[in-house]
Scaffold this active site. Structure first.
Site, PDB file in Angstrom:
ATOM      1  N   GLU A  42       0.822  -1.210   0.000  1.00  0.00           N
ATOM      2  CA  GLU A  42       0.000   0.000   0.000  1.00  0.00           C
ATOM      3  C   GLU A  42       0.860   1.266   0.000  1.00  0.00           C
ATOM      4  O   GLU A  42       0.534   2.250  -0.675  1.00  0.00           O
ATOM      5  CB  GLU A  42      -0.939   0.006   1.211  1.00  0.00           C
ATOM      6  CG  GLU A  42      -2.088  -0.965   1.099  1.00  0.00           C
ATOM      7  CD  GLU A  42      -2.981  -0.672  -0.093  1.00  0.00           C
ATOM      8  OE1 GLU A  42      -3.311   0.509  -0.309  1.00  0.00           O
ATOM      9  OE2 GLU A  42      -3.337  -1.621  -0.814  1.00  0.00           O
ATOM     10  N   CYS A 198     -11.940   3.184 -14.782  1.00  0.00           N
ATOM     11  CA  CYS A 198     -12.244   4.593 -14.509  1.00  0.00           C
ATOM     12  C   CYS A 198     -10.938   5.388 -14.390  1.00  0.00           C
ATOM     13  O   CYS A 198     -10.670   6.034 -13.386  1.00  0.00           O
ATOM     14  CB  CYS A 198     -13.073   4.707 -13.237  1.00  0.00           C
ATOM     15  SG  CYS A 198     -13.931   6.288 -13.052  1.00  0.00           S
ATOM     16  N   CYS A 205     -15.500   3.606 -20.329  1.00  0.00           N
ATOM     17  CA  CYS A 205     -16.870   3.649 -19.820  1.00  0.00           C
ATOM     18  C   CYS A 205     -17.744   2.517 -20.366  1.00  0.00           C
ATOM     19  O   CYS A 205     -18.637   2.022 -19.673  1.00  0.00           O
ATOM     20  CB  CYS A 205     -17.505   4.998 -20.147  1.00  0.00           C
ATOM     21  SG  CYS A 205     -16.676   6.392 -19.342  1.00  0.00           S
ATOM     22  N   CYS A 208     -17.538  -0.416 -18.099  1.00  0.00           N
ATOM     23  CA  CYS A 208     -17.773  -0.179 -16.675  1.00  0.00           C
ATOM     24  C   CYS A 208     -19.131  -0.737 -16.245  1.00  0.00           C
ATOM     25  O   CYS A 208     -20.144  -0.530 -16.922  1.00  0.00           O
ATOM     26  CB  CYS A 208     -17.711   1.319 -16.394  1.00  0.00           C
ATOM     27  SG  CYS A 208     -18.042   1.734 -14.663  1.00  0.00           S
ATOM     28  N   CYS A 214     -23.921   6.294 -14.010  1.00  0.00           N
ATOM     29  CA  CYS A 214     -22.845   7.249 -13.703  1.00  0.00           C
ATOM     30  C   CYS A 214     -23.240   8.660 -14.140  1.00  0.00           C
ATOM     31  O   CYS A 214     -23.539   8.898 -15.321  1.00  0.00           O
ATOM     32  CB  CYS A 214     -21.552   6.825 -14.394  1.00  0.00           C
ATOM     33  SG  CYS A 214     -20.174   7.980 -14.168  1.00  0.00           S
TER      34      CYS A 214
END
Length: 353
Positions: A42, A198, A205, A208, A214
């Protein structure tokens, strides 16, 4: 913010269905998901793409397989393995946090709560949430850059996400969608949607799972969200980097102060102008001969641009010792395991030829 015609449960169903088919499940840190391994990944992934991180992560894990090995290591070695990843404060904080975990927590990460984990150097609320949710399976929302991008577009959230009011709005959404189960998958799925679909520049898109609900997509304004940080003209600074080589081809380096720009890294001596460079040479290496300057280049930081002029000089007589601690003759053919600032590494690589 505009609400979308989708319940939190329906959102999660779509997300999991997409992740089960398309999500990333074979990244190095997705195996043996201990808090230590997830934490390192991370921190490395902050502001750095997965493809770049993978080889660094693997080398890091080979050398520091657990928090005890990392805590015992000298900072120089940690920074050396970080060289090229940038944002070196991450590496320094990683090292500090490892020592805190060992000295104050007996080598066990305080993953009982986001608040406890966030007390460690370099760990904020979102990073703590990711570590807890992925390594323990407990509920802990995240709001990294990928998730911010997904949520701002999905709901048409106006304003720069760095503003406290906008960030609070996004945390409310993150809390709303975070489930009570499959937390490791949910956290990875949200990151994956942001990283692979994204995306910042050219979002996919059509692929997605949320394209029909959206807000940004409905408006044809995908790239307007999230709004960018108000831009300021970056000031420009100049410096000369002395590339001083001895008869064996070694290059003289100095260690930077522990805090500040390139903190703890090894760098070529820097000077504001030629007069300061020559004065230093006259004092430390009076027999050194200056050579023609190399081509200037620019290194951009978040808050300024640094224009660097390589300034070569050469010693024609042996000079085996250095006068102070924090100095070394760097053998470009057999490099020492020390951390190097990115432009310094570039210049040293050029010195090999």
């Amino acid at each position: 913010m505009q609400d979308i015609p989708l319940t939190a449960e329906a959102f999660r169903q779509r997300l999991f269905a997409w992740f089960d088919e398309h999500g990333r499940k074979t990244l190095p840190w997705q195996f043996d998901k201990t808090p230590y391994r997830v934490w390192v990944s991370e921190i490395m992934l902050q502001q750095t793409q997965v493809a770049t991180v993978i080889p660094y992560y693997q080398r890091f894990m080979d050398r520091f397989p657990d928090v005890f090995a990392l805590a015992e290591a000298p900072q120089d070695e940690v920074l050396h393995l970080w060289t090229g990843l940038g944002y070196y404060a991450r590496a320094r904080n990683l090292h500090k946090a490892a020592r805190v975990v060992v000295e104050e927590h007996g080598g066990e990460f305080p993953v009982d709560s986001v608040e406890a984990l966030s007390t460690l150097p370099g760990i904020g609320r979102s990073t703590a949430g990711a570590i807890i949710s992925i390594s323990t399976g407990r509920r802990a929302p995240i709001l990294d850059g990928n998730v911010k991008r997904v949520l701002t577009r999905l709901h048409g959230v106006e304003g720069w996400p760095g503003r406290p009011a906008v960030e609070r709005e996004l945390w409310v959404l993150a809390e709303r969608y975070t489930p009570e189960e499959r937390l490791p998958d949910y956290t990875q799925a949200m990151m994956d949607v942001g990283a692979t679909l994204c995306t910042r520049g050219k979002p996919a898109c059509l692929l997605c799972p949320f394209n029909d609900v959206c807000v940004a997509h409905a408006r044809g304004e995908e790239t307007r969200f999230p709004e960018s940080k108000p831009r300021k003209t970056l000031p420009e600074r100049t410096t000369r980097m002395l590339v001083l080589r001895d008869p064996e081809g070694r290059v003289f380096l100095q260690q930077r102060p522990a805090s500040g720009l390139w903190g703890g890294l090894w760098s070529l001596p820097q000077f504001d102008d030629e007069a300061a460079l020559r004065a230093w040479l006259d004092q430390r290496f009076p027999r050194a001969q200056r050579e023609a300057d190399g081509a200037a280049f620019t290194h951009t930081f978040s808050h300024f641009r640094l224009v660097i002029t390589p300034s070569p000089a050469r010693l024609h007589e042996p000079f085996s010792s250095v006068g102070e601690t924090g100095e070394l003759w760097y053998d470009v053919q057999a490099p020492a395991s020390v951390g190097l600032a990115a432009p310094v590494k570039t210049l040293l690589d050029q010195a090999v030829t």
